[in-house]
Scaffold this motif. Structure first.
Motif, PDB file in Angstrom:
ATOM      1  N   TYR A  21       0.832  -1.206   0.000  1.00  0.00           N
ATOM      2  CA  TYR A  21       0.000   0.000   0.000  1.00  0.00           C
ATOM      3  C   TYR A  21       0.867   1.258   0.000  1.00  0.00           C
ATOM      4  O   TYR A  21       0.615   2.203  -0.757  1.00  0.00           O
ATOM      5  N   SER A  48     -10.725   9.262  -4.952  1.00  0.00           N
ATOM      6  CA  SER A  48     -10.020   8.493  -3.926  1.00  0.00           C
ATOM      7  C   SER A  48     -10.991   7.700  -3.063  1.00  0.00           C
ATOM      8  O   SER A  48     -10.744   6.532  -2.743  1.00  0.00           O
ATOM      9  N   THR A  51     -12.137   4.680  -5.012  1.00  0.00           N
ATOM     10  CA  THR A  51     -11.151   3.591  -5.039  1.00  0.00           C
ATOM     11  C   THR A  51     -11.117   2.846  -3.705  1.00  0.00           C
ATOM     12  O   THR A  51     -10.892   1.633  -3.670  1.00  0.00           O
ATOM     13  N   VAL A  52     -11.340   3.565  -2.590  1.00  0.00           N
ATOM     14  CA  VAL A  52     -11.410   2.887  -1.288  1.00  0.00           C
ATOM     15  C   VAL A  52     -12.566   1.896  -1.275  1.00  0.00           C
ATOM     16  O   VAL A  52     -12.428   0.756  -0.803  1.00  0.00           O
ATOM     17  N   PHE A  55     -11.502  -1.165  -4.037  1.00  0.00           N
ATOM     18  CA  PHE A  55     -10.351  -2.019  -3.763  1.00  0.00           C
ATOM     19  C   PHE A  55     -10.328  -2.522  -2.321  1.00  0.00           C
ATOM     20  O   PHE A  55      -9.755  -3.579  -2.061  1.00  0.00           O
ATOM     21  N   ASN A  56     -10.939  -1.800  -1.404  1.00  0.00           N
ATOM     22  CA  ASN A  56     -11.028  -2.314  -0.039  1.00  0.00           C
ATOM     23  C   ASN A  56     -11.952  -3.527   0.014  1.00  0.00           C
ATOM     24  O   ASN A  56     -11.680  -4.498   0.719  1.00  0.00           O
ATOM     25  N   THR A  71      -4.395  -5.679  -4.898  1.00  0.00           N
ATOM     26  CA  THR A  71      -5.441  -4.756  -4.463  1.00  0.00           C
ATOM     27  C   THR A  71      -4.885  -3.685  -3.528  1.00  0.00           C
ATOM     28  O   THR A  71      -5.270  -2.509  -3.629  1.00  0.00           O
ATOM     29  N   ARG A  72      -3.994  -4.055  -2.648  1.00  0.00           N
ATOM     30  CA  ARG A  72      -3.399  -3.058  -1.751  1.00  0.00           C
ATOM     31  C   ARG A  72      -2.498  -2.085  -2.510  1.00  0.00           C
ATOM     32  O   ARG A  72      -2.481  -0.889  -2.218  1.00  0.00           O
ATOM     33  N   LEU A  75      -4.775   0.216  -4.426  1.00  0.00           N
ATOM     34  CA  LEU A  75      -5.440   1.127  -3.502  1.00  0.00           C
ATOM     35  C   LEU A  75      -4.511   2.263  -3.103  1.00  0.00           C
ATOM     36  O   LEU A  75      -4.925   3.430  -3.041  1.00  0.00           O
ATOM     37  N   ASN A  79      -5.283   6.060  -4.572  1.00  0.00           N
ATOM     38  CA  ASN A  79      -5.869   6.826  -3.481  1.00  0.00           C
ATOM     39  C   ASN A  79      -5.000   8.045  -3.215  1.00  0.00           C
ATOM     40  O   ASN A  79      -4.038   7.983  -2.448  1.00  0.00           O
ATOM     41  N   CYS A 149     -13.841  -5.294   6.001  1.00  0.00           N
ATOM     42  CA  CYS A 149     -13.587  -4.494   4.798  1.00  0.00           C
ATOM     43  C   CYS A 149     -14.881  -3.920   4.244  1.00  0.00           C
ATOM     44  O   CYS A 149     -14.927  -2.779   3.766  1.00  0.00           O
ATOM     45  N   SER A 153     -15.996  -0.017   3.607  1.00  0.00           N
ATOM     46  CA  SER A 153     -16.462   0.413   2.294  1.00  0.00           C
ATOM     47  C   SER A 153     -17.824   1.089   2.388  1.00  0.00           C
ATOM     48  O   SER A 153     -18.089   2.069   1.680  1.00  0.00           O
TER      49      SER A 153
END
Length: 277
Positions: A21, A48, A51-52, A55-56, A71-72, A75, A79, A149, A153
């Motif tokens: 990340y 941003s 995207t959280v 991908f979260n 994914t991390r 993100l 982000n 998660c 989200s």
């Protein structure tokens, strides 16, 4: 994810997962700052948050190590929230309230560091922690880290909806540049402009960046190492904590909340006292 052949190798792979990340964010932060200066703060903040959400949730659905890393990494790269929101908090406030704006942002960060570990600790592996509610063959049983998660989200979705009421602040810089051009046009032709100083030679700025890097290194290392130490078995020198226990420790006694939360609350309280009296 059964990627480590030995239990003592889990920390090695967990370190790459935690670093992915920050790698993405480190490479893309300057880019998102330039984008925010060109098209505005609000579009970057909205993108941003989106995207959280995406991908979260995908991170919670990861069943392979490469998927979790990807994914991390994406993100962090997509982000660009951190720098624009700090600039926005200053621009949306009056000159005498800019310190208060930054304090509120840091206070929100501290609240997240208090609530976040609690959400992760209490909601991770729900089929194991709450077998009377979640079945092993249910969605949350097959994806044991999806529930925390998903909660984050959902919260990010509400934050994204609230962006409708955010005003754009980039026009303030346009007015400033127009005033600077007018002042420059009024000067005599004989006056010469001083050459722009390189950012690398701006020692107050560079010293602040170095200090922030050292603090971030300590803060991130503490978060990663502490979690790995507490969940490791006693035969490896750990404490054999469950995810719920780790979440409780980070929430109640974590140093993050003390560093970010209380000083900024005191700043806000002091500001309110000044206004009142």
């Amino acid at each position: 994810m059964h990627v480590a052949q030995r239990e003592e190798d889990i920390g090695f792979y967990a370190g790459f997962l935690g670093a992915s990340y920050m790698v993405g964010r480190g490479f893309a932060s300057i880019f998102w700052g330039m984008v925010a200066d060109r098209i505005g703060r609000k579009p970057v903040i909205v993108f941003s948050l989106f995207t959280v959400i995406v991908f979260n949730t995908l991170f919670g659905l990861s069943v392979k190590y490469w998927m979790a890393i990807t994914t991390r990494l994406l993100l962090g790269a997509l982000n660009g929230f951190l720098a624009p929101i700090k600039a926005y908090s200053i621009e949306v406030c009056r000159d005498d309230e800019q310190a208060l704006g930054i304090s509120i942002v840091n206070t929100a960060w501290g609240l997240g560091l208090i609530i976040g570990p609690a959400i992760g600790g209490y909601l991770a592996q729900p089929a194991k922690q709450y077998p009377h509610i979640f079945h092993d063959k249910s969605t949350f049983g097959r994806f044991p880290y999806l529930l925390p998660c998903l909660c984050i989200s959902i919260f990010a979705t509400f934050a994204l909806i609230s962006c409708i009421w955010l005003p754009e602040t980039l026009h303030k810089h346009a007015k400033f540049e127009m005033g600077a051009e007018t002042a420059e046009a009024g000067t005599t032709q004989e006056s010469t402009e001083s050459p722009k100083k390189s950012l690398w030679k701006n020692w107050p700025l560079m010293s602040s960046i170095i200090t922030y890097c050292v603090f971030s290194l300590h803060d991130t290392a503490y978060s990663e190492i502490f979690s790995l130490w507490t969940v490791s078995g006693r035969k490896y020198g750990g404490l054999s904590f469950s995810s719920k226990d780790v979440g409780q420790v980070l929430t109640v006694a974590g140093k993050h909340s003390l560093i970010y939360f209380f000083p900024n609350v005191l700043n806000i309280f002091a500001y309110l006292l000044v206004i009142y009296f």
